[in-house]
Design a protein around this motif. Structure first.
Motif, PDB file in Angstrom:
ATOM      1  N   GLY A  90      46.522  27.299  41.149  1.00 41.18           N
ATOM      2  CA  GLY A  90      46.497  28.651  41.701  1.00 41.18           C
ATOM      3  C   GLY A  90      46.259  29.737  40.669  1.00 41.18           C
ATOM      4  O   GLY A  90      46.495  30.915  40.950  1.00 41.18           O
ATOM      5  N   MET A  91      45.770  29.359  39.495  1.00 43.28           N
ATOM      6  CA  MET A  91      45.624  30.324  38.418  1.00 43.28           C
ATOM      7  C   MET A  91      44.671  31.470  38.795  1.00 43.28           C
ATOM      8  O   MET A  91      44.953  32.627  38.511  1.00 43.28           O
ATOM      9  CB  MET A  91      45.128  29.620  37.149  1.00 43.28           C
ATOM     10  N   ASP A  92      43.559  31.166  39.460  1.00 45.92           N
ATOM     11  CA  ASP A  92      42.605  32.217  39.848  1.00 45.92           C
ATOM     12  C   ASP A  92      43.277  33.283  40.711  1.00 45.92           C
ATOM     13  O   ASP A  92      43.120  34.480  40.461  1.00 45.92           O
ATOM     14  CB  ASP A  92      41.430  31.637  40.641  1.00 45.92           C
ATOM     15  N   ARG A  93      43.999  32.849  41.712  1.00 47.70           N
ATOM     16  CA  ARG A  93      44.624  33.800  42.644  1.00 47.70           C
ATOM     17  C   ARG A  93      45.699  34.642  41.969  1.00 47.70           C
ATOM     18  O   ARG A  93      45.816  35.831  42.230  1.00 47.70           O
ATOM     19  CB  ARG A  93      45.194  33.073  43.844  1.00 47.70           C
ATOM     20  N   VAL A  94      46.498  34.038  41.106  1.00 46.18           N
ATOM     21  CA  VAL A  94      47.549  34.795  40.410  1.00 46.18           C
ATOM     22  C   VAL A  94      46.918  35.801  39.459  1.00 46.18           C
ATOM     23  O   VAL A  94      47.347  36.958  39.397  1.00 46.18           O
ATOM     24  CB  VAL A  94      48.531  33.853  39.679  1.00 46.18           C
ATOM     25  N   LEU A  95      45.885  35.403  38.747  1.00 46.06           N
ATOM     26  CA  LEU A  95      45.169  36.342  37.873  1.00 46.06           C
ATOM     27  C   LEU A  95      44.595  37.502  38.687  1.00 46.06           C
ATOM     28  O   LEU A  95      44.736  38.662  38.314  1.00 46.06           O
ATOM     29  CB  LEU A  95      44.040  35.633  37.132  1.00 46.06           C
ATOM     30  N   ALA A  96      43.943  37.171  39.785  1.00 41.92           N
ATOM     31  CA  ALA A  96      43.332  38.211  40.621  1.00 41.92           C
ATOM     32  C   ALA A  96      44.380  39.168  41.170  1.00 41.92           C
ATOM     33  O   ALA A  96      44.200  40.386  41.140  1.00 41.92           O
ATOM     34  CB  ALA A  96      42.553  37.563  41.766  1.00 41.92           C
ATOM     35  N   ARG A  97      45.477  38.629  41.658  1.00 43.04           N
ATOM     36  CA  ARG A  97      46.540  39.471  42.222  1.00 43.04           C
ATOM     37  C   ARG A  97      47.141  40.358  41.128  1.00 43.04           C
ATOM     38  O   ARG A  97      47.372  41.548  41.339  1.00 43.04           O
ATOM     39  CB  ARG A  97      47.603  38.581  42.864  1.00 43.04           C
ATOM     40  N   THR A  98      47.369  39.799  39.954  1.00 38.02           N
ATOM     41  CA  THR A  98      47.952  40.554  38.854  1.00 38.02           C
ATOM     42  C   THR A  98      47.017  41.665  38.382  1.00 38.02           C
ATOM     43  O   THR A  98      47.448  42.781  38.107  1.00 38.02           O
ATOM     44  CB  THR A  98      48.283  39.607  37.683  1.00 38.02           C
ATOM     45  N   LEU A  99      45.733  41.354  38.297  1.00 37.67           N
ATOM     46  CA  LEU A  99      44.751  42.316  37.807  1.00 37.67           C
ATOM     47  C   LEU A  99      44.135  43.169  38.917  1.00 37.67           C
ATOM     48  O   LEU A  99      43.319  44.051  38.652  1.00 37.67           O
ATOM     49  CB  LEU A  99      43.645  41.581  37.046  1.00 37.67           C
ATOM     50  N   ARG A 100      44.496  42.845  40.151  1.00 40.73           N
ATOM     51  CA  ARG A 100      43.986  43.573  41.325  1.00 40.73           C
ATOM     52  C   ARG A 100      42.466  43.543  41.412  1.00 40.73           C
ATOM     53  O   ARG A 100      41.820  44.575  41.556  1.00 40.73           O
ATOM     54  CB  ARG A 100      44.512  44.997  41.332  1.00 40.73           C
ATOM     55  N   VAL A 101      41.948  42.330  41.292  1.00 40.83           N
ATOM     56  CA  VAL A 101      40.521  42.116  41.491  1.00 40.83           C
ATOM     57  C   VAL A 101      40.344  41.110  42.615  1.00 40.83           C
ATOM     58  O   VAL A 101      41.280  40.388  42.968  1.00 40.83           O
ATOM     59  CB  VAL A 101      39.812  41.615  40.204  1.00 40.83           C
ATOM     60  N   ASN A 102      39.156  41.050  43.175  1.00 41.54           N
ATOM     61  CA  ASN A 102      38.883  40.118  44.263  1.00 41.54           C
ATOM     62  C   ASN A 102      38.515  38.742  43.740  1.00 41.54           C
ATOM     63  O   ASN A 102      37.759  38.620  42.776  1.00 41.54           O
ATOM     64  CB  ASN A 102      37.746  40.634  45.141  1.00 41.54           C
ATOM     65  N   VAL A 103      39.051  37.733  44.403  1.00 41.92           N
ATOM     66  CA  VAL A 103      38.647  36.353  44.141  1.00 41.92           C
ATOM     67  C   VAL A 103      37.385  36.127  44.957  1.00 41.92           C
ATOM     68  O   VAL A 103      37.365  36.435  46.144  1.00 41.92           O
ATOM     69  CB  VAL A 103      39.746  35.354  44.574  1.00 41.92           C
ATOM     70  N   PRO A 104      36.304  35.624  44.354  1.00 37.37           N
ATOM     71  CA  PRO A 104      35.115  35.338  45.145  1.00 37.37           C
ATOM     72  C   PRO A 104      35.452  34.472  46.353  1.00 37.37           C
ATOM     73  O   PRO A 104      36.235  33.532  46.254  1.00 37.37           O
ATOM     74  CB  PRO A 104      34.209  34.592  44.161  1.00 37.37           C
ATOM     75  N   ASP A 105      34.916  34.822  47.494  1.00 39.12           N
ATOM     76  CA  ASP A 105      35.126  34.117  48.769  1.00 39.12           C
ATOM     77  C   ASP A 105      36.543  34.232  49.298  1.00 39.12           C
ATOM     78  O   ASP A 105      36.964  33.431  50.128  1.00 39.12           O
ATOM     79  CB  ASP A 105      34.736  32.632  48.660  1.00 39.12           C
TER      80      ASP A 105
END
Length: 113
Positions: A90-105
């Protein structure tokens, strides 16, 4: 292997990543909007000490500790030290949530503020 996964996740999210040694992370000046990601299962006692140091700084960076999802006791200790927890998967999602960026798809937006 962890560094490659982290670089790949950061690349998918379009964010820069810089590798640092633990000693460089300890002595660096951090901003509150910077993020430190570490693999907590590699020398966990040293990682716990580093997390305690980083989260005690003013300003403190955001610290994400990556573990296996079944490492319950270690995850509890990491959280108690102030780390945000992420499983390898789940590293992508946690990074995205922390940095407030969108995960592709990803259907749920995480707009940058």
């Amino acid at each position: 292997m962890f560094a490659q996964r982290l670089r790949a996740a950061a690349g998918r999210l379009g964010i820069p990543v810089h590798a640092l040694s633990p000693s460089a992370a300890r002595t660096r000046g951090w901003d509150g909007d910077q993020v430190v990601v570490l693999q907590a299962t590699l020398r966990p006692e040293e990682q716990l000490d580093l997390i305690g140091h980083l989260t005690g700084l003013d300003p403190a960076p955001v610290v994400i500790a990556v573990t296996g999802h079944l490492e319950t006791e270690l995850r509890q200790r990491l959280k108690a030290r102030g780390a945000i927890l992420a499983a390898h998967s789940g590293m992508d999602r946690v990074l995205a949530r922390t940095l407030r960026v969108n995960v592709p798809d990803d259907a749920a937006p995480h707009p940058r503020t």
